[in-house]
Every structure is written in C-alpha cells, then in structure tokens.
Design an enzyme around this catalytic site. Structure first.
Site, PDB file in Angstrom:
ATOM      1  N   CYS A   1       0.846  -1.303   0.124  1.00  0.00           N
ATOM      2  CA  CYS A   1      -0.094  -0.119   0.048  1.00  0.00           C
ATOM      3  C   CYS A   1       1.041   1.271   0.025  1.00  0.00           C
ATOM      4  O   CYS A   1       1.386   1.606  -0.975  1.00  0.00           O
ATOM      5  CB  CYS A   1      -1.009  -0.080   1.030  1.00  0.00           C
TER       6      CYS A   1
ATOM      7  N   HIS B   1      -4.095  -5.069  -0.325  1.00  0.00           N
ATOM      8  CA  HIS B   1      -3.654  -5.513   0.942  1.00  0.00           C
ATOM      9  C   HIS B   1      -3.747  -7.020   0.784  1.00  0.00           C
ATOM     10  O   HIS B   1      -4.577  -7.716   0.854  1.00  0.00           O
ATOM     11  CB  HIS B   1      -4.606  -4.842   1.926  1.00  0.00           C
TER      12      HIS B   1
ATOM     13  N   GLU C   1      -2.754  -9.103   2.992  1.00  0.00           N
ATOM     14  CA  GLU C   1      -3.191  -9.616   4.303  1.00  0.00           C
ATOM     15  C   GLU C   1      -4.572 -10.147   4.602  1.00  0.00           C
ATOM     16  O   GLU C   1      -5.156 -10.729   5.261  1.00  0.00           O
ATOM     17  CB  GLU C   1      -2.705  -8.961   5.469  1.00  0.00           C
TER      18      GLU C   1
END
Length: 192
Positions: free
Chosen positions: A75, A160, A162
C-alpha cells in the site's frame, strides 16, 4: 517492518510463516535499519499522500541503494518504493476502497481477488526509465497495483495481501517475501 501504519494482520501473516518480526517507527534512519542486519525489510501500509512522506521516500531510496536485504512494500510502502525510484503518484478521483477488487498478475495472467483502501496511485507510464516493471494491474480501471525491480529483490503491491475478501488469493505475496529472505540467508551462508 517499518511501521507507517501497519495492520496487525500483516504481522500475523509474517509470523505464521515462521518469521521473527521487528517493528521500527516510520522515521527510523536507513542506517539504523541496516545495522540490525535484517534478512528483509517491509514498508507497511499507511494513510495519505505518499509525496508528503519525504522521510519514507528517502528511507526506501537508501534501503534499495544499499543492495542489501530484500525490500517489500504494501500500500503506502508500494507508493514510497515507486516514488523512491522515480515514478510519479496521482490522486484517484474516487479511490479504490473495499473488497473484491480483481487484479491481474501480468506474468501469469492469474486474477487475484484483493482488498484495497487507497486514494492515490502510481502512474503506470511513469515506470518508464526506472528500474521497476509492472507486476499487477487493476481489472477495474487498469491502475498499477504491483511492481518488481528489474535486478534487485524489491517488490511491492498496492492492494492488501493480508486481507481476506473471500479467498486468500493475494497471500502469496508473503510467500514471495519469505522466499527472498531465504535466498538472502543462503547467499550469506555461502559467503561465510
């Protein structure tokens, strides 16, 4: 992990792969980070206009110039790496927010379902003349979503990895980081 606003889940993903993670504040000098002799450095996610984070751009430049540990970004970390190597950022009219954003991995054609939360992007055309090449693009609007250095272990993604907006398609990014860390360890062991 350089904490620019890191999400706990990123740390969890790294730890679940057996990595010992040391988190340092965003304005930690590159010399201090490198003195820790890390096997890899990740620049985390965070808010805002990347051009306003001069210390982050300088840190990314110094880490990459050192040609030491692999450097990965997520990011805001992605944006800082791109700006550090000469690319240009711009403000998105509406931003990319939410889950289920399809992103194409250029090398394989594979489509990843990702989660995003950013209001700035990197101009794909501004990669020309830099040491970066596009690795991922948005299938919604063609915006650059990932880069790879052409000769160094430097990689970054805008989305992202994750997050789990359904499947965990993008979690392989952490596996790529682990592979780069292991390669560095093996190289260092071979020199010893």
């Amino acid at each position: 992990m350089v904490d620019l606003g890191v999400k706990h889940d990123i740390l969890r993903h790294l730890a679940s792969r057996g990595m010992n993670v040391t988190v340092v504040p965003a304005q930690t000098p590159a010399a201090e980070v490198l003195a820790m002799n890390p096997d890899g450095v990740m620049l985390s996610n965070g808010p805002g206009d990347p051009a306003a984070v001069g210390y982050g751009i300088e840190l990314a430049q110094a880490l990459i110039a050192a040609e030491g540990p692999p450097v990965f970004g997520v990011c805001l970390g992605f944006q800082l790496i791109c700006l550090a190597l000469g690319a240009k950022a711009f403000k998105l009219k509406f931003g990319h927010r939410g889950a289920n954003h399809p992103v194409r991995e250029i090398a394989t054609g594979k489509v990843l379902i990702t989660s995003m939360n950013h209001g700035f992007a990197i101009d794909l055309e501004s990669l020309e003349g830099t040491a970066l090449e596009a690795s991922h693009v948005s299938l919604f609007d063609g915006v650059l979503e990932g880069v790879r250095h052409t000769s160094l272990p430097v990689q970054a993604v805008q989305f992202h990895p994750e997050a789990g907006p359904g499947p965990h398609d993008a979690a392989g990014f952490f596996d790529d980081f682990l592979a780069a860390v292991r390669a560095r360890r093996q190289s260092a062991a071979g020199r010893a």
